[in-house]
Design an enzyme around this catalytic site. Structure first.
Site, PDB file in Angstrom:
ATOM      1  N   ASP A  64       9.085   0.695  -9.063  1.00  0.00           N
ATOM      2  CA  ASP A  64       8.978   2.150  -8.882  1.00  0.00           C
ATOM      3  C   ASP A  64      10.283   2.853  -9.273  1.00  0.00           C
ATOM      4  O   ASP A  64      10.300   4.072  -9.454  1.00  0.00           O
ATOM      5  CB  ASP A  64       8.702   2.479  -7.402  1.00  0.00           C
ATOM      6  CG  ASP A  64       7.251   2.842  -7.136  1.00  0.00           C
ATOM      7  OD1 ASP A  64       6.583   3.320  -8.069  1.00  0.00           O
ATOM      8  OD2 ASP A  64       6.807   2.657  -5.986  1.00  0.00           O
ATOM      9  N   LYS A 123      -4.029   1.374  -9.367  1.00  0.00           N
ATOM     10  CA  LYS A 123      -2.934   0.527  -9.856  1.00  0.00           C
ATOM     11  C   LYS A 123      -3.410  -0.921  -9.961  1.00  0.00           C
ATOM     12  O   LYS A 123      -3.171  -1.590 -10.977  1.00  0.00           O
ATOM     13  CB  LYS A 123      -1.717   0.643  -8.915  1.00  0.00           C
ATOM     14  CG  LYS A 123      -1.034   2.006  -8.998  1.00  0.00           C
ATOM     15  CD  LYS A 123       0.039   2.221  -7.939  1.00  0.00           C
ATOM     16  CE  LYS A 123       0.578   3.663  -8.010  1.00  0.00           C
ATOM     17  NZ  LYS A 123       1.580   3.983  -6.980  1.00  0.00           N
ATOM     18  N   GLN A 165       3.674   1.814  -1.293  1.00  0.00           N
ATOM     19  CA  GLN A 165       3.094   3.133  -1.537  1.00  0.00           C
ATOM     20  C   GLN A 165       3.613   4.145  -0.513  1.00  0.00           C
ATOM     21  O   GLN A 165       3.638   3.877   0.685  1.00  0.00           O
ATOM     22  CB  GLN A 165       1.555   3.032  -1.478  1.00  0.00           C
ATOM     23  CG  GLN A 165       0.824   4.306  -1.867  1.00  0.00           C
ATOM     24  CD  GLN A 165       0.987   4.684  -3.342  1.00  0.00           C
ATOM     25  OE1 GLN A 165       1.280   3.852  -4.191  1.00  0.00           O
ATOM     26  NE2 GLN A 165       0.822   5.967  -3.654  1.00  0.00           N
TER      27      GLN A 165
HETATM   28  N1  GUN Z   1       3.291   8.030  -3.755  1.00  0.00           N
HETATM   29  C1  GUN Z   1       3.089   8.998  -4.677  1.00  0.00           C
HETATM   30  N2  GUN Z   1       3.578   8.602  -5.877  1.00  0.00           N
HETATM   31  C2  GUN Z   1       4.080   7.366  -5.694  1.00  0.00           C
HETATM   32  C3  GUN Z   1       4.708   6.432  -6.572  1.00  0.00           C
HETATM   33  O1  GUN Z   1       4.924   6.659  -7.756  1.00  0.00           O
HETATM   34  N3  GUN Z   1       5.072   5.253  -6.006  1.00  0.00           N
HETATM   35  C4  GUN Z   1       4.868   4.978  -4.702  1.00  0.00           C
HETATM   36  N4  GUN Z   1       5.270   3.818  -4.236  1.00  0.00           N
HETATM   37  N5  GUN Z   1       4.298   5.820  -3.869  1.00  0.00           N
HETATM   38  C5  GUN Z   1       3.892   7.008  -4.371  1.00  0.00           C
END
Ligand code: GUN
Length: 291
Positions: free
Chosen positions: A119, A52, A96
């Site tokens: 998100d 990311k 995350q």
């Molecule tokens: N863990 C797995 N997928 C995601 C996501 O799309 N966002 C976040 N914050 N954590 C994750």
């Protein structure tokens, strides 16, 4: 049979965003700024967050990675979130998941300012999305909608069976595909672990979205000729013949199902790469909506 190439489509979306960022810079405007909070050092989470942050750099966003100790208290993490909510240089941030067991995930997600929740996990965003209002749509279902739209997969009036009812994928994609608009207007059935005679349902489907997390669960005998198959599964399966010691498997037995499908996403290279592109798209929206 057409393979829905998520890697290529994600790259195209990133290029589109990069152009918009260049134009912003050209006008002397501030570029979008995304922060990611990572608690602990789980291998998969480190990989995802690293991608990311790298993607932000590639397209000209500012990014900040905030790494916190595994044993941080819930209160201390909440304080970090308050700081990010109040940081006017930030357009959006993510925490995350999964978080360590001693931290209440729901309490953390609720503390995030919905206007920075790129998100789309906060109930305010989920509710707005369900009511057709401007909202941050969770990245994975948003990515699926983009793939369907850009490849012009017919969805209007089609029967879509979503297998899985998670808050991040199954539930939101079932809402989005039933809404009016591009990649929408479908008749949606949500199946899950308690569903009886799943194969009977999937055999009736024009579109199947597999978001179950069981490797190669969907086999050719469960699929109608000409169906569209979206595979959201990403399970690490031990494989000593591979340098990493594992391979990534989807929920679909690709080799046999692809022979019957009209459109299908591969794993890897399908839905996965789209999620990061859509997180960046949400961050761009956050920047635009702040003006
Ligand atoms: N863990 C797995 N997928 C995601 C996501 O799309 N966002 C976040 N914050 N954590 C994750």
């Amino acid at each position: 049979m057409i393979v829905l190439d998520g890697k290529k489509t994600a790259q195209e979306i990133k290029e589109e965003i990069k152009l918009k960022v260049s134009a912003m810079k050209g006008r002397g405007e501030r570029v979008p700024h995304l922060a990611a909070v990572l608690v602990g050092s789980d291998g998969a989470s480190l990989t995802y967050v690293g991608s990311k942050v790298r993607s932000c750099e590639q397209i000209g966003f500012e990014s900040t990675l905030i790494r916190l100790e595994e044993d941080i208290t819930e209160e201390a993490l909440l304080q970090e979130i308050m700081k990010l909510n109040n940081d006017h240089t930030l357009d959006g941030f993510i925490v995350q998941l999964p978080l360590p067991k001693h931290i209440n995930e729901e309490r953390i997600l609720l503390a995030i300012d919905p206007q920075k929740d790129v998100d789309g996990f906060h109930p305010a965003n989920f509710g707005r999305m369900a009511l057709d209002l401007d909202a941050f749509t969770p990245a994975t279902p948003f990515g699926i909608m983009q793939l369907l739209e850009r490849y012009k997969v017919p969805t209007s009036g089609k029967h879509c069976v979503v297998v899985g009812r998670s808050h991040i994928v199954g539930r939101p994609i079932s809402i989005l595909m039933s809404q009016k608009g591009p990649a929408g207007d479908a008749t949606v059935t949500v199946a899950h672990s308690r569903t009886q005679n799943l194969a009977e349902l999937t055999r009736q489907a024009d579109i199947i979205v597999m978001a179950l997390g069981i490797p190669e669960y969907l086999t050719a005998n469960m699929v109608k000729e000409g169906a569209t198959i979206i595979d959201v599964g990403i399970t690490r399966v031990a494989d000593e013949s591979h340098p990493k010691g594992y391979v990534i498997k989807g929920d679909v037995a690709f080799d046999e199902v692809s022979k019957k499908a009209s459109f299908i996403t591969p794993v890897p290279g399908g839905v996965g790469p789209m999620t990061i592109a859509m997180l960046l798209q949400n961050t761009l929206l956050a920047r635009e909506w702040r003006d």
